[in-house]
Design a protein around this motif. Structure first.
Motif, PDB file in Angstrom:
ATOM      1  N   UNK A 152       0.826  -1.209   0.000  1.00  0.00           N
ATOM      2  CA  UNK A 152       0.000   0.000   0.000  1.00  0.00           C
ATOM      3  C   UNK A 152       0.859   1.258   0.000  1.00  0.00           C
ATOM      4  N   UNK A 153       1.931   1.248   0.796  1.00  0.00           N
ATOM      5  CA  UNK A 153       2.823   2.398   0.844  1.00  0.00           C
ATOM      6  C   UNK A 153       3.510   2.614  -0.510  1.00  0.00           C
ATOM      7  N   UNK A 154       3.832   1.517  -1.185  1.00  0.00           N
ATOM      8  CA  UNK A 154       4.443   1.628  -2.507  1.00  0.00           C
ATOM      9  C   UNK A 154       3.448   2.236  -3.504  1.00  0.00           C
ATOM     10  N   UNK A 155       2.189   1.832  -3.436  1.00  0.00           N
ATOM     11  CA  UNK A 155       1.170   2.401  -4.329  1.00  0.00           C
ATOM     12  C   UNK A 155       0.977   3.890  -4.075  1.00  0.00           C
ATOM     13  N   UNK A 156       0.999   4.262  -2.789  1.00  0.00           N
ATOM     14  CA  UNK A 156       0.805   5.667  -2.451  1.00  0.00           C
ATOM     15  C   UNK A 156       1.997   6.498  -2.917  1.00  0.00           C
ATOM     16  N   UNK A 157       3.201   5.976  -2.752  1.00  0.00           N
ATOM     17  CA  UNK A 157       4.395   6.744  -3.112  1.00  0.00           C
ATOM     18  C   UNK A 157       4.577   6.852  -4.624  1.00  0.00           C
ATOM     19  N   UNK A 158       4.201   5.797  -5.375  1.00  0.00           N
ATOM     20  CA  UNK A 158       4.373   5.825  -6.836  1.00  0.00           C
ATOM     21  C   UNK A 158       3.126   6.302  -7.581  1.00  0.00           C
ATOM     22  N   UNK A 159       1.959   6.130  -6.944  1.00  0.00           N
ATOM     23  CA  UNK A 159       0.710   6.496  -7.616  1.00  0.00           C
ATOM     24  C   UNK A 159       0.174   5.395  -8.513  1.00  0.00           C
ATOM     25  N   UNK A 160       0.867   4.238  -8.555  1.00  0.00           N
ATOM     26  CA  UNK A 160       0.463   3.141  -9.432  1.00  0.00           C
ATOM     27  C   UNK A 160      -0.026   1.945  -8.630  1.00  0.00           C
ATOM     28  N   UNK A 161      -1.141   1.379  -9.105  1.00  0.00           N
ATOM     29  CA  UNK A 161      -1.606   0.109  -8.556  1.00  0.00           C
ATOM     30  C   UNK A 161      -0.863  -1.043  -9.211  1.00  0.00           C
ATOM     31  N   UNK A 162      -0.533  -0.845 -10.513  1.00  0.00           N
ATOM     32  CA  UNK A 162       0.269  -1.830 -11.247  1.00  0.00           C
ATOM     33  C   UNK A 162       1.534  -1.114 -11.699  1.00  0.00           C
ATOM     34  N   UNK A 163       2.603  -1.284 -10.899  1.00  0.00           N
ATOM     35  CA  UNK A 163       3.850  -0.606 -11.208  1.00  0.00           C
ATOM     36  C   UNK A 163       4.795  -1.439 -12.045  1.00  0.00           C
ATOM     37  N   UNK A 164       4.561  -2.740 -12.101  1.00  0.00           N
ATOM     38  CA  UNK A 164       5.427  -3.633 -12.865  1.00  0.00           C
ATOM     39  C   UNK A 164       4.691  -4.904 -13.232  1.00  0.00           C
ATOM     40  N   UNK A 165       5.353  -5.746 -14.005  1.00  0.00           N
ATOM     41  CA  UNK A 165       4.714  -6.983 -14.449  1.00  0.00           C
ATOM     42  C   UNK A 165       4.366  -7.898 -13.291  1.00  0.00           C
ATOM     43  N   UNK A 166       5.119  -7.783 -12.179  1.00  0.00           N
ATOM     44  CA  UNK A 166       4.848  -8.653 -11.031  1.00  0.00           C
ATOM     45  C   UNK A 166       3.524  -8.321 -10.356  1.00  0.00           C
ATOM     46  N   UNK A 167       3.030  -7.086 -10.565  1.00  0.00           N
ATOM     47  CA  UNK A 167       1.766  -6.696  -9.943  1.00  0.00           C
ATOM     48  C   UNK A 167       0.573  -7.254 -10.711  1.00  0.00           C
ATOM     49  N   UNK A 168       0.611  -7.147 -12.022  1.00  0.00           N
ATOM     50  CA  UNK A 168      -0.442  -7.699 -12.878  1.00  0.00           C
ATOM     51  C   UNK A 168       0.126  -7.734 -14.292  1.00  0.00           C
ATOM     52  N   UNK A 169       0.581  -8.890 -14.721  1.00  0.00           N
ATOM     53  CA  UNK A 169       1.315  -9.016 -15.984  1.00  0.00           C
ATOM     54  C   UNK A 169       0.476  -8.552 -17.181  1.00  0.00           C
ATOM     55  N   UNK A 170      -0.812  -8.923 -17.197  1.00  0.00           N
ATOM     56  CA  UNK A 170      -1.668  -8.590 -18.339  1.00  0.00           C
ATOM     57  C   UNK A 170      -1.872  -7.077 -18.442  1.00  0.00           C
ATOM     58  N   UNK A 171      -2.239  -6.448 -17.328  1.00  0.00           N
ATOM     59  CA  UNK A 171      -2.470  -5.004 -17.335  1.00  0.00           C
ATOM     60  C   UNK A 171      -1.189  -4.234 -17.626  1.00  0.00           C
ATOM     61  N   UNK A 172      -0.076  -4.705 -17.050  1.00  0.00           N
ATOM     62  CA  UNK A 172       1.197  -4.026 -17.278  1.00  0.00           C
ATOM     63  C   UNK A 172       1.586  -4.087 -18.751  1.00  0.00           C
ATOM     64  N   UNK A 173       1.373  -5.238 -19.389  1.00  0.00           N
ATOM     65  CA  UNK A 173       1.702  -5.398 -20.807  1.00  0.00           C
ATOM     66  C   UNK A 173       0.851  -4.468 -21.668  1.00  0.00           C
ATOM     67  N   UNK A 174      -0.452  -4.422 -21.384  1.00  0.00           N
ATOM     68  CA  UNK A 174      -1.352  -3.550 -22.148  1.00  0.00           C
ATOM     69  C   UNK A 174      -0.961  -2.093 -21.962  1.00  0.00           C
ATOM     70  N   UNK A 175      -0.699  -1.697 -20.726  1.00  0.00           N
ATOM     71  CA  UNK A 175      -0.351  -0.303 -20.438  1.00  0.00           C
ATOM     72  C   UNK A 175       0.963   0.083 -21.101  1.00  0.00           C
ATOM     73  N   UNK A 176       1.932  -0.835 -21.105  1.00  0.00           N
ATOM     74  CA  UNK A 176       3.226  -0.541 -21.729  1.00  0.00           C
ATOM     75  C   UNK A 176       3.067  -0.315 -23.229  1.00  0.00           C
ATOM     76  N   UNK A 177       2.264  -1.148 -23.883  1.00  0.00           N
ATOM     77  CA  UNK A 177       2.019  -0.984 -25.323  1.00  0.00           C
ATOM     78  C   UNK A 177       1.288   0.318 -25.611  1.00  0.00           C
ATOM     79  N   UNK A 178       0.308   0.634 -24.772  1.00  0.00           N
ATOM     80  CA  UNK A 178      -0.463   1.862 -24.970  1.00  0.00           C
ATOM     81  C   UNK A 178       0.413   3.097 -24.752  1.00  0.00           C
ATOM     82  N   UNK A 179       1.326   3.030 -23.778  1.00  0.00           N
ATOM     83  CA  UNK A 179       2.239   4.164 -23.561  1.00  0.00           C
ATOM     84  C   UNK A 179       3.141   4.357 -24.776  1.00  0.00           C
TER      85      UNK A 179
END
Length: 301
Positions: free
Chosen positions: A27-54
């Motif tokens: 939770x502290x990491x989410x608050x400090x970074x502002x991301x719920x999915x900061x890397x592939x380890x958090x949610x691989x599918x969402x992270x992959x989609x977000x990386x492509x969209x960025x």
């Protein structure tokens, strides 16, 4: 059973505290970074989609910059073409005035000559970033303006461009001598807008016919210039519309990425408070469980 070797209560309290600390760190990491999915380890599918969209959004940013450059270039050409239309209209009006018997055609020609000089100046000044579509040598027929970046359903990408035939917008040749192009080439009656001269004409029937031929040729050139201005105007509108679309699309993609990976700060702050309370209770529970072993000593006193 009370045992000195195994404190089941302490083990349970420790396990609970460890779980709470892990959740608190997340939770502290989410608050400090502002991301719920900061890397592939958090949610691989969402992270992959977000990386492509960025990545696509960065490409769209380059397209938006290219559209801005193209829009600026077209705007310079369109503005110059509008000035050309106005100047040629003035020449046509001067020639029409010269049709009236008894007027000083030499004086009118002096005014026309100034307007002709203005035409050449306008064409040569229509330069932006090394591009001039009104005064050029005709060696290049088309100019392309990047208009969009597309990724299809199969994942393949393509760059779309808008092509402009600049031969239709050429007013003069690039030599600067006033030759070539719409204003430097002879029209139907053999007159060129840039070179016509009425100073030697009289009110004779033959000269009146010559003058009327000049007026017709200027009008013919004016139609061509108006058509060219229409082409530039339509392309300008298309590029401006596409630029607005790309800007809106980038904002929509940013919102889409945010929905996938951004942390809900209201939710995380509430969760942080709860976990901090759980952490304090866990520490207290572990302390109580550890005191249970000390109580066994009282049995041997």
């Amino acid at each position: 059973m009370s045992s000195l070797m195994t404190n089941a209560a302490a083990m349970t309290a420790l396990q609970t505290l460890r779980s709470t600390n892990n959740a608190l760190a997340e939770t502290q990491d989410r608050i400090s970074t502002g991301y719920r999915v900061g890397g592939a380890e958090d949610n691989a599918a969402y992270w992959s989609i977000a990386t492509t969209m960025r990545s696509d959004n960065m490409a769209l940013g380059a397209v938006e910059d290219a559209l801005g450059l193209g829009a600026a270039t077209i705007d310079v050409m369109y503005t110059s073409m509008e000035s050309t239309v106005d100047t040629v209209n003035q020449i046509k009006a001067k020639l029409t005035a010269a049709r009236q018997p008894g007027v000083d055609k030499g004086q009118i020609q002096t005014e026309i000559a100034r307007l002709q000089e203005n035409l050449l100046s306008i064409a040569e000044s229509a330069n932006f970033n090394g591009e001039n579509w009104l005064a050029h040598d005709g060696s290049v027929t088309n100019k392309s303006v990047v208009s969009s970046f597309i990724r299809d359903t199969a994942g393949a990408i393509s760059i779309q461009t808008t092509d402009i035939n600049i031969n239709t917008t050429q007013l003069f040749d690039a030599t600067g001598t006033g030759t070539g192009g719409i204003l430097g080439n002879a029209q139907t009656n053999g007159n060129t807008v840039f070179a016509l001269d009425i100073s030697a004409l009289t009110d004779s029937a033959a000269d009146i016919t010559t003058l009327e031929g000049m007026i017709a040729d200027v009008d013919e050139a004016l139609v061509e210039i108006t058509d060219s201005a229409t082409v530039l105007g339509s392309v300008k509108k298309r590029v401006d519309t596409q630029s607005d679309f790309v800007s809106g699309l980038r904002d929509a993609i940013d919102r889409g990425i945010g929905q996938l990976v951004d942390a809900d700060m209201n939710k995380e702050s509430t969760r942080l408070q709860a976990l901090q309370t759980q952490q304090q209770l866990g520490i207290q529970a572990l302390s109580i469980a550890n005191q249970g072993s000390q109580n066994i000593l009282s049995l041997f006193r």
